[in-house]
Design an enzyme around this catalytic site. Sequence first.
Site, PDB file in Angstrom:
ATOM      1  CG  HIS A   1      -0.762  -9.562   4.812  1.00 25.46           C
ATOM      2  ND1 HIS A   1      -0.363 -10.669   4.449  1.00 25.46           N
ATOM      3  CD2 HIS A   1      -1.318  -8.985   3.768  1.00 25.46           C
ATOM      4  CE1 HIS A   1      -0.251 -11.093   3.160  1.00 25.46           C
ATOM      5  NE2 HIS A   1      -1.071 -10.155   2.888  1.00 25.46           N
TER       6      HIS A   1
ATOM      7  CG  ASP B   1      -1.249  -6.872   0.559  1.00 25.22           C
ATOM      8  OD1 ASP B   1      -1.336  -7.346   1.026  1.00 25.22           O
ATOM      9  OD2 ASP B   1      -0.372  -6.238  -1.055  1.00 25.22           O
TER      10      ASP B   1
ATOM     11  CG  HIS C   1      -1.060 -13.297  -0.931  1.00 28.89           C
ATOM     12  ND1 HIS C   1      -1.306 -13.673  -0.250  1.00 28.89           N
ATOM     13  CD2 HIS C   1      -0.591 -12.792  -0.913  1.00 28.89           C
ATOM     14  CE1 HIS C   1      -1.901 -13.379   0.620  1.00 28.89           C
ATOM     15  NE2 HIS C   1      -1.118 -12.038  -0.134  1.00 28.89           N
TER      16      HIS C   1
ATOM     17  CD  GLU D   1       2.036  -9.124  -3.973  1.00 26.63           C
ATOM     18  OE1 GLU D   1       2.557 -10.291  -3.587  1.00 26.63           O
ATOM     19  OE2 GLU D   1       2.098  -8.313  -3.865  1.00 26.63           O
TER      20      GLU D   1
HETATM   21  N1  HPA Z   1       2.235 -10.724  -0.996  1.00 24.97           N
HETATM   22  C1  HPA Z   1       3.293 -11.433  -0.601  1.00 24.97           C
HETATM   23  N2  HPA Z   1       3.055 -11.766   0.814  1.00 24.97           N
HETATM   24  C2  HPA Z   1       2.518 -10.938   1.539  1.00 24.97           C
HETATM   25  C3  HPA Z   1       1.937  -9.946   0.988  1.00 24.97           C
HETATM   26  C4  HPA Z   1       2.240  -9.263  -0.401  1.00 24.97           C
HETATM   27  O1  HPA Z   1       1.444  -8.613  -0.549  1.00 24.97           O
HETATM   28  N3  HPA Z   1       2.171  -8.738   2.154  1.00 24.97           N
HETATM   29  C5  HPA Z   1       2.668  -9.656   2.952  1.00 24.97           C
HETATM   30  N4  HPA Z   1       2.794 -10.604   3.301  1.00 24.97           N
HETATM   31 ZN    ZN Z   2      -1.111  -9.721   0.884  1.00 21.53          ZN
END
Ligand code: HPA
Ligand code: ZN
Length: 333
Positions: A10, A269, A188, A191
Amino acid sequence: MTAWAELHVHLEGTLEPELIFALARRNGLTLPYADIADLRSRYDFGDLQEFLDLYYANMTVLQHREDFADLTDAYLARAARAGVRRAEVFFDLQAHTGRGVSATEALEGVNDALSRSHERYGITSGLIVTLLRHLSAESAMEAYEQARASGVPLLGIGLCSTEIGNPASRFAEVFDRARADGLHTVAHAGEEGDASYVRDVLDTLRVERVDHGVRAVGDPALVDRLVIEQIPLTVCPFSNVRLKGVESLTVHPLADLLRRGVKVTVNSDDPAYFGGYLDDNLDAVRESLGLSDDEVRTLALNSIEASFAPAEVKAELAATWDYLAAGTTGGRE
Ligand code: HPA
Ligand code: ZN
């Protein structure tokens, strides 16, 4: 030098404390931190949401086109030193428009740096606008339309932010639209959410890659599907440990997934927040998980294959690994 592709970073997560202070000064803003050490002392997160709260707060120093250009350029310079030759970067457009920044100004700033990435750093690059899943489907569609209207070239769209409780299916329409417009799609999932979140982005958004996806490891049928369908996972080891999704690097599921045949890649990330860039993540997992030289090479080739780069770029990057006999990885220096 051997080449890597970074597929999960990001841009706002590359905003280093030094640059936060420099941009605050340039834009006449007062930060709620005494100094850089005070800011850094807050980089201790209980979970994803605690991180996101600080991440969104800090990005308010990004106000003008040149701020976004400087941020992006600083990432590219650092990524080049890590051995990155292909970068597909995420950008949280709604986090900027939501506080009054013009979408076009923000995107043009990012593009000012990305459009020169090859000439300056030998990195081919692409921009993926990541839609925020804690916001509405209408907001996502509006952001998508603003991004398209800006005229800035887009590689794809993604989905990020708060996972649990924010079903991906709400965003099916904007993902269908992007696909019809010829863009790539990623999201995503897995996670903090369990394996069902990974299935959800595959079934309802039909994404080409899953960002994180590590929670799939507990679901053998899903792991089989990832292997059969050759769906890449963009794994971020430091992030998972720093956000408490994984207890430590020594028990990170990356090695298990790799050895079961999943096309996993290593990524940083939000490197300014999680303790390091791609090279730092690689050195650490190699050591902590006891990865062999061949496994490291597979991770590199996975990253190149899983990228959305044109075939000739992929071939050129993959060829940097050809001269190495099995059993050596070469230095990234
Ligand atoms: N997860 C979800 N959203 C995000 C992340 C992440 O690791 N980093 C920046 N936005
Ligand atoms: Zn991310």
